[in-house]
Design an enzyme around this catalytic site. Sequence first.
Site, short mmCIF file in Angstrom:
data_model
loop_
_atom_site.label_atom_id
_atom_site.label_comp_id
_atom_site.label_asym_id
_atom_site.label_seq_id
_atom_site.Cartn_x
_atom_site.Cartn_y
_atom_site.Cartn_z
N LEU A 646 -8.07 -8.29 -4.14
CA LEU A 646 -8.08 -8.72 -2.75
C LEU A 646 -8.83 -10.03 -2.55
O LEU A 646 -8.47 -10.84 -1.69
CB LEU A 646 -8.70 -7.64 -1.85
CG LEU A 646 -7.97 -6.30 -1.82
CD1 LEU A 646 -8.74 -5.30 -1.00
CD2 LEU A 646 -6.56 -6.46 -1.29
N GLU A 648 -12.23 -12.75 -4.51
CA GLU A 648 -13.13 -12.95 -5.63
C GLU A 648 -14.10 -14.06 -5.31
O GLU A 648 -13.86 -14.90 -4.43
CB GLU A 648 -12.36 -13.30 -6.90
CG GLU A 648 -11.59 -14.61 -6.81
CD GLU A 648 -10.88 -14.96 -8.10
OE1 GLU A 648 -9.97 -15.79 -8.07
OE2 GLU A 648 -11.26 -14.40 -9.15
N GLY A 649 -15.25 -14.04 -6.00
CA GLY A 649 -16.25 -15.08 -5.91
C GLY A 649 -16.54 -15.63 -7.29
O GLY A 649 -15.74 -15.48 -8.22
N ALA A 650 -17.70 -16.28 -7.43
CA ALA A 650 -18.02 -16.85 -8.73
C ALA A 650 -18.29 -15.77 -9.77
O ALA A 650 -17.97 -15.93 -10.95
CB ALA A 650 -19.23 -17.78 -8.60
N GLY A 652 -18.10 -12.07 -8.75
CA GLY A 652 -17.67 -10.77 -8.30
C GLY A 652 -16.23 -10.75 -7.88
O GLY A 652 -15.60 -11.78 -7.63
N LYS A 672 -15.68 -2.88 -5.40
CA LYS A 672 -16.43 -4.08 -5.77
C LYS A 672 -16.88 -3.96 -7.21
O LYS A 672 -17.47 -2.94 -7.61
CB LYS A 672 -17.64 -4.26 -4.86
CG LYS A 672 -17.32 -4.75 -3.46
CD LYS A 672 -18.59 -5.11 -2.71
CE LYS A 672 -18.28 -5.74 -1.37
NZ LYS A 672 -19.52 -6.20 -0.69
N ASP A 797 -26.98 -11.84 7.25
CA ASP A 797 -25.77 -12.63 7.01
C ASP A 797 -24.66 -12.17 7.95
O ASP A 797 -23.50 -12.01 7.56
CB ASP A 797 -25.32 -12.48 5.55
CG ASP A 797 -24.30 -13.56 5.16
OD1 ASP A 797 -24.12 -14.51 5.96
OD2 ASP A 797 -23.70 -13.45 4.09
#
Length: 1040
Positions: A646, A648-650, A652, A672, A797
């Site tokens: 679905l 993504e990050g650097a 995760g 996750k 956040d």
Amino acid sequence: MSYFLASCLGVGLLSTVSCSLQGLTSHYRENIPRFKHVANERYEVFLGDEIKFDCQTAASKISAFVEWYRNDKLLKNDQIDKDKIRKDNNRMMLHLKNIDVSDQGLWSCRVHNAYGQISRNFTVEVIDFCDYFLFPDIHHLNIPMECVCLWKYNKEAKRSDVNYAAVTGEVCSKYASRMINRARKPLPMIPCFGDHCKEFDTTPVSDFGLPGKPEDDPLVKRVVLKKDDVIVPVHDSEESPSESRTEFINADEKENKEDEEEDYSVSQPVAPDAGLTELNITAEEPPYFKSNDNIVLFNETHALPAGRTLKLNCRAKGYPEPQIIWYKNGKMLKKSSARSGGYEFKFNRWSLEVEDAVVADSGEFHCEALNKVGSAKKYFHVIIVNRMRRPPIIVPNILANQSVNINDTATFHCKVVSDLLPHIIWVRINKINGSYSYYNNSAEEYMFNYTEMDTFDKAHVHHVGDESTLTIFNVSLDDQGIYACLSGNSLGMSMANATLTVNEFMAIHLLTGDEPKIDRWTTSDYIFTTILLFLLLAATLFGILFMVCKQTLHKKGFMDDTVGLVARKKRVVVSKRPMNEDNENSDDEPSPYQIQIIETPITKKEAARKQRKRMNSENTVLSEYEVDSDPVWEVERSKLSLVHMLGEGAFGEVWKATYKETENNEIAVAVKKLKMSAHEKELIDLVSEMETFKVIGEHENVLRLIGCCTGAGPLYVVVELCKHGNLRDFLRAHRPKEEKAKKSSQELTDYLEPRKASDKDDIELIPNLTQRHLVQFAWQVAQGMNFLASKKIIHRDLAARNVLVGDGHVLKISDFGLSRDVHCNDYYRKRGNGRLPIKWMALEALDSNVYTVESDVWSYGVLLWEIMTLGGTPYPTIAMPELYANLKEGYRMEPPHLCPQEVYHLMCSCWREKLEERPSFKTIVDYLDWMLTMTNETIEGSQEFNDQFFSERSTASGPVSPMESFQKKRKHRPLSAPVNLPSEPQHTICDDYESNFSVEPPNDPNHLYCNDNMLKNHIITPETSQRIPSNNNSMSKPEF
């Protein structure tokens, strides 16, 4: 004009200034009615035709009314013949049917509202059908007999080449009724035809009603003409003359339903010396514009500002009458063809109209006229540009300082950007008695001493469009000074200036003779060079020795660690955190628990087994880490099946998966997990978020933890799936008139990328999004945050990207990677080097790295602004280094477009500088619940509750807040009103994910730092946050 220029120039020196026009304020000027279309104000029509008078105005918030006049007299409803005249007050149009002679003259409309009025006049001239044949180019043998009879019995010999004596009553008898209808004025008598009447015996006319439509006779005959003979109809059969007629023109006598002029064409003329000839009534010919060539005849360019009506004309001739087909960018346009924003194309008979044109309407249009004989094309290049309702903008860095020598030529350039037609002049700022300005007693203000450059003999001003050039020839020392470029339009004036420096002739001393020989190298130079070379050699040898020793020691230590062992197993242990004596958190970890990494040695055999298992599975470098299992939340890995990613990050990823709760029950969930490139720090962060989920518990508006997969193998955190994605993208999907911002893979940060809708998950949009829906969203988020506050959880956040939209449009607060539990202190102090979203951070968090529940209230106010702008980016025009200083000076974001007054009051109360003056989430929930349950009339009448809510949080001193100034101007807007975005969106969408900015922004106060590549403005680290100075005087506040 000179006084106005002096008033404008008195604002300031050596800086760009603006000056508004005296007289009407912009508020009144913008609300005066203005016509939407450019209408034809002169109509030449035939008897029985139809006219539409158009006085439609452009869209405005202020209602306007229209009145119609005939010869300067008001047309009242009880005086109007409804069968002939019909008013359309909604579209501000007047329909006039069955034109007769009495309709000729002046018609006018007057449109007015509370701010002013405008008017438009229309002149109607009725053209007699027979007047067409007065042109000398038409041979007298081609004149219809009914016109010859009309001229004879009306006693108007309009053509001298017609033999009126040869026209008998028998010939004219069948045209009696048509002659009356064709007459410009009523005939003084009705002709009598027959044996019982004398040749010119007449009967007086007693009454003339409104002429009806001429009778249509389907019998069309051919005419045989002889040279120099009068027109005599010859019938093919023995039918009665009254049952047939002679037709020489192709005239469409039906009512024209279009708003364009009707075409009339005549047959080919017969030469006077022609013999017996048979004339065809019409001749087939292909479509044409100005010639009979079937080639591209026109290639027009249309450029106009957004909001205007674009009209493309494609008037074609030919027989049979051509059919017009329109194309845009090579694709055929139909009535069902949709424009950007849901508008439609308006197809007229000979033209195409594009009302309220936007930039997306730009492109290549062409029309094709077709009939059975041939075709013709016409091309149009359309350019639509956005409007700028503001004074002219002088382009910076064009007008620059000049330094020239005496007797040279100095040239200054000035370029202006303006939607309206700008006026540009050049002046010289004079210094009189040591000052550039003086005090004008009559105007009671300071003004500049200036002289217009048009009065100088050796100065030349040249204008080309929006550019202007000042040239000064043969400059002298007297020409040295300051020169300014002034540009103005109906909305104000701007100025930019530059300095001219004139250089005098200076004496130059030249050395003659041979240059003396000088020994450039002295003894000290040789010694210094020798020592430098020796030091460089020594440093090189030392570096080589250091590297050799380091490699030797590293190899020795590795051998010592691997004697009998090949690896170490690392356990991630979560335990209760012991509290310090000062009762304050000492690092970035949450207070109730702490996460530790415990290493235990393993044997070679066990290490080899783990290595083989790692190579044959998806396990990463973190496979040697084992997270202690929690029986309450543990989920078996075999019951999870990953479907597709679905987001993504650097480090995760988030995957859609299916979880088999029981044998017959399978649900969709989100998982996750970490990437293969993740490190120990990212693992600890994911464990921390998992533990926060466990502490929070369950709430309808908080993302629910389903379970986790720990122990041996990768760590999975399983949460409920929200199929509509995050709130920011969900709101942006409801924007009808702009491209959705897309994010490239190069902009990914260490944070997990918010889930975005893919092709597999279509967002279920709300058909008619209203203000009530937006307030409902804000109420759900406030409920979730109120629940977190009761659990002593600080989110840190809170933003639209971290709020998910589930089934039934239920909002879920998510992403607790930065959340902290403050059961003991009620506050949290940031001490690590993690990244923070500064656009959503409160003042105390930016200043002292202190976070409280009130800090989340501030972030909630920014999230509320995002909701009301349908996913807009906060502070789009402020550079990040300047944000803190502007907030300290009292600046707050302006109200969103059509935002209800109560909602903007709530935003401003959340942005109070003092923590104790901000409302709690419990108060926010109650206030929004009150807004949703009360009716519109009750909201307007219940100001006591509204005033009491905000008066308790008003400050006693300081500048006037945006809330107070907005409260005086804004009106209540019902929550049932639709969310209408402007054609050109007022709130920019910028990418919210950026890397750390490493380049200082350019020193340009006019630069808008929105998605600037030179300034990465979303997240900063504590090191880069030091670039935000605390001294307000060192920061320049931008103009708003």
